[in-house]
Design a protein around this motif. Structure first.
Motif, PDB file in Angstrom:
ATOM      1  N   THR A  18       0.853  -1.188   0.000  1.00  0.00           N
ATOM      2  CA  THR A  18       0.000   0.000   0.000  1.00  0.00           C
ATOM      3  C   THR A  18       0.887   1.235   0.000  1.00  0.00           C
ATOM      4  O   THR A  18       1.943   1.267   0.633  1.00  0.00           O
ATOM      5  N   ALA A  19       0.438   2.238  -0.682  1.00  0.00           N
ATOM      6  CA  ALA A  19       1.188   3.483  -0.751  1.00  0.00           C
ATOM      7  C   ALA A  19       1.020   4.249   0.545  1.00  0.00           C
ATOM      8  O   ALA A  19       0.038   4.088   1.268  1.00  0.00           O
ATOM      9  N   GLY A  20       1.955   5.083   0.795  1.00  0.00           N
ATOM     10  CA  GLY A  20       1.893   5.890   2.016  1.00  0.00           C
ATOM     11  C   GLY A  20       0.797   6.936   1.952  1.00  0.00           C
ATOM     12  O   GLY A  20       0.288   7.377   2.977  1.00  0.00           O
ATOM     13  N   GLN A  21       0.428   7.343   0.752  1.00  0.00           N
ATOM     14  CA  GLN A  21      -0.592   8.369   0.609  1.00  0.00           C
ATOM     15  C   GLN A  21      -1.741   7.810  -0.211  1.00  0.00           C
ATOM     16  O   GLN A  21      -1.531   7.089  -1.191  1.00  0.00           O
ATOM     17  N   LEU A  22      -2.964   8.121   0.163  1.00  0.00           N
ATOM     18  CA  LEU A  22      -4.139   7.685  -0.583  1.00  0.00           C
ATOM     19  C   LEU A  22      -4.466   8.692  -1.669  1.00  0.00           C
ATOM     20  O   LEU A  22      -4.084   9.865  -1.586  1.00  0.00           O
ATOM     21  N   ASP A  23      -5.212   8.244  -2.639  1.00  0.00           N
ATOM     22  CA  ASP A  23      -5.699   9.118  -3.705  1.00  0.00           C
ATOM     23  C   ASP A  23      -6.544  10.217  -3.066  1.00  0.00           C
ATOM     24  O   ASP A  23      -7.456   9.925  -2.273  1.00  0.00           O
ATOM     25  N   PRO A  24      -6.284  11.476  -3.385  1.00  0.00           N
ATOM     26  CA  PRO A  24      -7.062  12.552  -2.751  1.00  0.00           C
ATOM     27  C   PRO A  24      -8.549  12.499  -3.092  1.00  0.00           C
ATOM     28  O   PRO A  24      -9.374  13.051  -2.376  1.00  0.00           O
ATOM     29  N   TYR A  26     -10.265   9.708  -3.194  1.00  0.00           N
ATOM     30  CA  TYR A  26     -10.802   8.480  -2.620  1.00  0.00           C
ATOM     31  C   TYR A  26     -12.004   8.735  -1.711  1.00  0.00           C
ATOM     32  O   TYR A  26     -13.018   8.085  -1.815  1.00  0.00           O
ATOM     33  N   GLU A  27     -11.905   9.690  -0.834  1.00  0.00           N
ATOM     34  CA  GLU A  27     -12.970   9.956   0.131  1.00  0.00           C
ATOM     35  C   GLU A  27     -14.214  10.548  -0.519  1.00  0.00           C
ATOM     36  O   GLU A  27     -15.299  10.472   0.027  1.00  0.00           O
TER      37      GLU A  27
END
Length: 143
Positions: A18-24, A26-27
């Motif tokens: 998993t990447a350290g940052q999520l897709d902005p 996503y939420e």
């Protein structure tokens, strides 16, 4: 001197990475309501079939199939031909090899193929459908 070929290997794939940052974005996503789309398109399967409409369709088809002069010689053969024409229009694949109307007429021993073509045209009009083999057919047009 020969140079040695160098193989470049792809990095190994890790399914659990998993990447350290999520897709902005996503939420801000929402679940798509497929059930509502199917309902609006009339594709839901949780509704009761319309047996009255189905009964009327079957009656219409049987009236056409049996709608011959019973006093006529070989009336039973004409009823059989009408039934086979209706089945062929519905799906030529119901017959071995998915034959053309001409080939089916020949197999049935119908001497004048145009007689069978006329029946397939009538059947197409009664059913309100045509199959892939009838796209060019002169016999399915309204009189």
């Amino acid at each position: 001197m020969q140079q040695k070929e160098r193989k470049i290997m792809k990095p190994e794939f890790h399914e659990d990475y998993t990447a350290g940052q999520l897709d902005p974005l996503y939420e801000s996503t929402v679940d798509f309501d497929m059930a509502e789309v199917e309902r609006r398109l009339g594709e839901t399967t949780d509704t009761e079939p319309d047996y009255d409409a189905l009964g009327k369709l079957v009656e219409r088809l049987l009236n056409w199939v049996a709608g011959v002069d019973m006093g006529r010689p070989n009336a039973e053969a004409m009823i059989g031909r009408r039934f086979l024409a209706m089945a062929w229009v519905t799906n030529p694949g119901l017959f071995k090899g998915s034959p053309s109307a001409s080939k089916l007429a020949e197999t049935l021993g119908i001497k004048r193929k145009a007689d069978f073509w006329e029946l397939t045209g009538e059947a197409a009009r009664v059913l309100g459908i045509s199959n892939r083999s009838q796209k060019h057919g002169w016999n399915r047009k309204s009189p």
